[in-house]
Every structure is written in C-alpha cells, then in structure tokens.
Design an enzyme around this catalytic site. Structure first.
Site, PDB file in Angstrom:
ATOM      1  N   LYS A  23       0.833  -1.212   0.000  1.00  0.00           N
ATOM      2  CA  LYS A  23       0.000   0.000   0.000  1.00  0.00           C
ATOM      3  C   LYS A  23       0.867   1.262   0.000  1.00  0.00           C
ATOM      4  CE  LYS A  23      -2.829   0.785   3.660  1.00  0.00           C
ATOM      5  NZ  LYS A  23      -2.648   2.126   4.236  1.00  0.00           N
ATOM      6  N   SER A  24       1.854   1.309   0.896  1.00  0.00           N
ATOM      7  CA  SER A  24       2.704   2.507   0.981  1.00  0.00           C
ATOM      8  C   SER A  24       3.417   2.759  -0.344  1.00  0.00           C
ATOM      9  CB  SER A  24       3.781   2.317   2.059  1.00  0.00           C
ATOM     10  OG  SER A  24       3.220   2.340   3.328  1.00  0.00           O
ATOM     11  N   ARG A  28       3.016   5.880  -3.335  1.00  0.00           N
ATOM     12  CA  ARG A  28       4.180   6.674  -3.772  1.00  0.00           C
ATOM     13  C   ARG A  28       4.416   6.541  -5.274  1.00  0.00           C
ATOM     14  NH1 ARG A  28       4.385   5.672   1.579  1.00  0.00           N
ATOM     15  NH2 ARG A  28       5.706   6.945   2.938  1.00  0.00           N
ATOM     16  N   ARG A 123      -8.072  12.419  12.546  1.00  0.00           N
ATOM     17  CA  ARG A 123      -6.650  12.132  12.787  1.00  0.00           C
ATOM     18  C   ARG A 123      -5.807  13.412  12.721  1.00  0.00           C
ATOM     19  NH1 ARG A 123      -4.940   7.001   9.388  1.00  0.00           N
ATOM     20  NH2 ARG A 123      -3.098   7.233  10.694  1.00  0.00           N
ATOM     21  N   ASP A 317       2.199  -1.136  12.110  1.00  0.00           N
ATOM     22  CA  ASP A 317       0.911  -1.562  11.540  1.00  0.00           C
ATOM     23  C   ASP A 317       0.600  -3.026  11.857  1.00  0.00           C
ATOM     24  OD1 ASP A 317       0.578   0.967  10.513  1.00  0.00           O
ATOM     25  OD2 ASP A 317       1.250   0.436   8.497  1.00  0.00           O
ATOM     26  N   ARG A 390      -7.313  -3.272   9.356  1.00  0.00           N
ATOM     27  CA  ARG A 390      -6.404  -4.234  10.013  1.00  0.00           C
ATOM     28  C   ARG A 390      -7.083  -4.917  11.207  1.00  0.00           C
ATOM     29  NH1 ARG A 390      -2.216  -3.382   6.791  1.00  0.00           N
ATOM     30  NH2 ARG A 390      -1.621  -1.245   6.340  1.00  0.00           N
TER      31      ARG A 390
HETATM   32  C1  S3P Z   1       2.872   4.922   6.287  1.00  0.00           C
HETATM   33  C2  S3P Z   1       3.538   5.232   7.427  1.00  0.00           C
HETATM   34  C3  S3P Z   1       3.102   4.795   8.758  1.00  0.00           C
HETATM   35  C4  S3P Z   1       2.117   3.640   8.682  1.00  0.00           C
HETATM   36  C5  S3P Z   1       1.054   3.902   7.666  1.00  0.00           C
HETATM   37  C6  S3P Z   1       1.656   4.077   6.290  1.00  0.00           C
HETATM   38  C7  S3P Z   1       3.376   5.425   4.986  1.00  0.00           C
HETATM   39  O1  S3P Z   1       2.448   5.860   9.413  1.00  0.00           O
HETATM   40  O2  S3P Z   1       1.566   3.400   9.941  1.00  0.00           O
HETATM   41  O3  S3P Z   1       0.142   2.818   7.620  1.00  0.00           O
HETATM   42  O4  S3P Z   1       2.936   4.940   3.932  1.00  0.00           O
HETATM   43  O5  S3P Z   1       4.248   6.311   5.015  1.00  0.00           O
HETATM   44  P1  S3P Z   1       3.258   7.042  10.168  1.00  0.00           P
HETATM   45  O6  S3P Z   1       4.086   7.731   9.188  1.00  0.00           O
HETATM   46  O7  S3P Z   1       2.183   7.937  10.731  1.00  0.00           O
HETATM   47  O8  S3P Z   1       4.062   6.401  11.229  1.00  0.00           O
END
Ligand code: S3P
Length: 434
Positions: A23-24, A28, A123, A317, A390
C-alpha cells in the site's frame, strides 16, 4: 454494512498465496509518477480503496492515470502542469494520501481542499501542517484542532531542517516532497528510522538524496524522470497469514513476493523471538525494493518484550495481529512505546484490547501499549472492526483459534488494503467464507 461469520477452528492453514501489492509503495508510485515528466508504468499496484483514492486525486489534478487491474500507466508533464481541481480532493480513509499530498501541494501552483472520511477527519494533521507552515506553506483548517478538511494554497517554500517529534514516514515524506520545491537543502533528522520507500523511489526517478545516519537531505529544484515501478507484496498484508500459520497447529504456508525492506520487517524479528518457524526462501535484492518468499510453519510460541523505540516504526501496523499471536504464546508479551497506535485508523490500543478480551483473551491496556498473558483459548462472539481494515482482518484470523464462530462486524473496510483477503483465507483454509 457487511458482517462475516467464520468458523475456522478445525482448519489448518496450507498452500501458497501471492500477496497483493504494498500500500505505501503503491501510493508513492502514483505520486512520483505524477511529479515526473513522461510515462510511468506501475506493476502489481494495490487496487485497494486507499490507493484508488490517491489515483483519483491526481486525475483531478490533471494527471492521466489508466488503471487496468494491478497495472497502472501514469502520464504527466510534471508538477508545474498540475491544475487546480474543480472540487475537494477526497483522501477517504488514507492518512498517507492526505499527509503526503499536503507536502506535495504546499510547493505547487495549485490550490485545493483535502477531505477525508469520518475516521481520517479525526486524525492529527498538525504534525505535517506545522513544519510545512515553517517552510512558508499557506495551509488553513477551519477546525482549531488542525484536522481535515484542510485548504492548501501552493506557493514558494523555504528550505528547512526538521527533527519530527514523532517517528513517522508520512511526516518525513511530506517534508521531503516539500523540499523538492524549495530553493536549497531540506533535511529531516529522524529519532528512529522509518520506512524509506519515498527515498528509494525518488532515487529510482533520478533524484539525489544524501543520507547520513538517521538524517536525510534533499536539494530543491531537482526534476524527476518517469520510470517503471514494480511493487512488491505488502508485508503488512502478509502479516495476517504469517500469524495464521504461526498459531494453527499443522500449518505450512508459503507467501510469495513479499516486500522485505528492513524498515518494515520488525514483525519477522518479533516472531523469531517468540519461537515461530518463519523462513525467507528466496530473496531478491535488486534496485528499488527487496522482496522474497516467506514460509511459515506452526511452532509453539512464547511471550516476548516488544518495547524498543527503534523497533516500533518497523512493525507499527502489525501490532494488532501481533497482539493476537501473543494471546496464543506461553507467558507475558509486553508492548510499550506504541502510543502512535492511538492515532491510527482508530485507537488501536483500546480497540484491540476490547476485541480480544471479548473473545476471552487476557490483555491489560497500558497508556502506550498492552500487556498480554497467554496462552488463552479463545471463544466465539461478535467483534467490531471499528471501520479499521487491520482490525477486521485480525478478527477474522482470530476465528482460527476460537472454539465457536466469530462474527466480524463491518468487514467492508478490508478493501482498503486487501480486497482479496477473504478469497485468500478461503484458499488457504479450504473453506467457504459466508
Ligand atoms: C505509512 C507510514 C506509517 C504507517 C502507515 C503508512 C506510509 O504511518 O503506519 O500505515 O505509507 O508512510 P506514520 O508515518 O504515521 O508512522
């Protein structure tokens, strides 16, 4: 709202799964493809709701994005060609989308309002907005608490040196994106190393970064060249099946093409400490992101201490599913220094404690984590996902060790990160999920 009832107690977990894209990294890939001039092809893109929202946002900014299953083609003329959208940019449930977008838009020529769903709208955004304002960004929120909706008016930014008070890849990435547009050097000094997908992918797109220990610097004014991106499987999704294999006697499961970036593999370290039989079968380390196949076989587990500050960003996570593992481990597992869990998609400390205790676990809530005493047999019951993907998946995996059926209330959110989750669960347990 969909509820799913599972009775998996008599099943073991066997076979193999190809884990869907990270996902991350998928977020990007869209963002960097939109920043670059030319055509970027992305393969194994995660077609979950969060990443699809990111794609829709960049389309609204004038970037051409074609999605065909997990193949994505992005055509852009670079950031200077982005257009002011005709309506708000909806980030849905995705913190990564909203926060990274703030960094991207702050130095652009675009003006936009970012909105989110009812969870994301609670958030904290001050962690991003405050440093960006220090760089000169014009960002406003009608809410005093600095939450969405947030309005950004792109403009000229000053380079900046910043040490975030929280370990967050989202903060680091937003500042680096803003730094790309500032005239000079922008540096982020981290207290613990967080996921470095932005830095790795920027390098793939031709950006030069300077890394020294826990600091990373970017020189403004660099342009990105379009390139092709291959997204590895998401270790945060693999985590649910790693846990399933680890807690269910007789299990032997192969998870293929899982991302093995060191900044994400904390759960593997913790599982090995607990005595789990988890092995990397084939590791590929080429440019970009490392990946490999993970094999998990059942082995008895013991409780461990999970409190190192450096470890937290490497498994943040995965802590909900690690909590489930700990309920099946012999002894006490203590999770500390994890207060960030309270500001995730939901308060994941309170929610996990209430979900698992409702099934008969023995978990004490701590201000910054939890103390879990195991092993405890779990009983059936009804547990809420709290709209958190999750937590919904953790509840479903818990049914493997619950004697009676477990009903997971509100499973729709699981499409945020793992649309094929129930199909995969059916496949490895050879059952039909109702
Ligand atoms: C993420 C960073 C993390 C993670 C989130 C995805 C990202 O959060 O918990 O699910 O894609 O950069 P934080 O940057 O708030 O720690």
């Amino acid at each position: 709202m969909t509820n799913v009832t599972l009775q998996l107690h008599d099943q073991r977990v066997n076979g193999e799964l190809v884990i869907p894209g990270d996902k991350s990294i998928s977020h990007r890939a869209i963002m960097l493809g939109a920043l670059a001039s030319g055509t970027t092809n992305v393969s194994n893109f995660l077609d979950g709701d969060d990443c699809l929202n990111t794609a829709s946002i960049f389309r609204a900014l004038g970037v051409t994005i074609d999605i065909d299953g997990t193949d994505v083609r992005i055509e852009s003329e670079g950031q200077s060609a982005w257009q002011t959208p005709s309506g708000p940019l909806y980030a849905g449930n995705s913190g990564t989308t909203a926060r990274l977008l703030l960094g991207l838009l702050a130095g652009s020529t675009v003006e936009a309002t970012i909105t989110g769903d009812r969870y994301l709208s609670k958030r904290p955004m001050d962690r991003i907005v405050e440093p960006l304002r220090d760089m000169g960004a014009d960002i406003t929120s009608e809410e005093e608490a600095l939450v969405l909706p947030i309005h950004v008016k792109g403009g000229t930014l000053e380079p900046f040196e910043y040490a975030p008070p929280v370990a967050s890849a989202q903060v680091k990435s937003a500042i680096l994106f803003a730094g790309l547009g500032a005239d000079g050097t922008t540096t982020v000094h981290e207290q613990s190393k967080t996921r470095d997908h932005t830095e790795r992918m920027m390098e793939q797109f031709g950006v030069t970064l300077r890394e020294e220990g826990l600091s990373v610097s970017i020189e403004g004014g660099q342009t990105l060249q379009a390139t092709d991106v291959v997204v590895p499987g998401d270790i945060s999704s693999a985590a649910f099946f790693l846990a399933a294999g680890a807690i269910k006697e007789g299990s032997d499961l192969l998870l293929k093409r899982v991302g093995l970036n060191e900044t994400r593999t904390g759960m593997l370290d913790v599982m090995r400490d607990m005595g789990a039989d988890v092995t990397i079968e084939r590791e590929v380390r080429e440019k970009g992101e490392p990946y490999g196949d993970l094999r998990i076989r059942y082995a008895p587990l013991c409780g461990v201490d999970i409190s190192s500050e450096a470890l937290m960003p490497r498994l943040i996570d995965e802590l909900p599913i690690i909590a489930l593992l700990a309920t099946q481990a012999d002894g006490v597992t203590t999770i500390r220094n994890a207060e960030e869990l309270r500001v995730k998609e939901t308060d994941r400390i309170t929610a996990v404690v209430s979900q698992l205790n409702a099934l008969g676990a023995s978990i004490e809530e701590l201000p910054d984590g939890m103390k879990i005493t195991g092993p405890t047999p779990l009983r059936g019951g009804s547990i809420d996902s709290y709209g958190d993907h999750r937590l919904g998946m953790m509840g479903a995996i818990a049914s493997l060790v619950a004697k009676e059926p477990v009903t997971v209330v509100d499973t729709d959110c699981i499409t945020i990160s793992y649309p094929e989750f129930f199909k995969h669960l059916e496949k490895v347990t050879a059952t039909s999920v109702q």
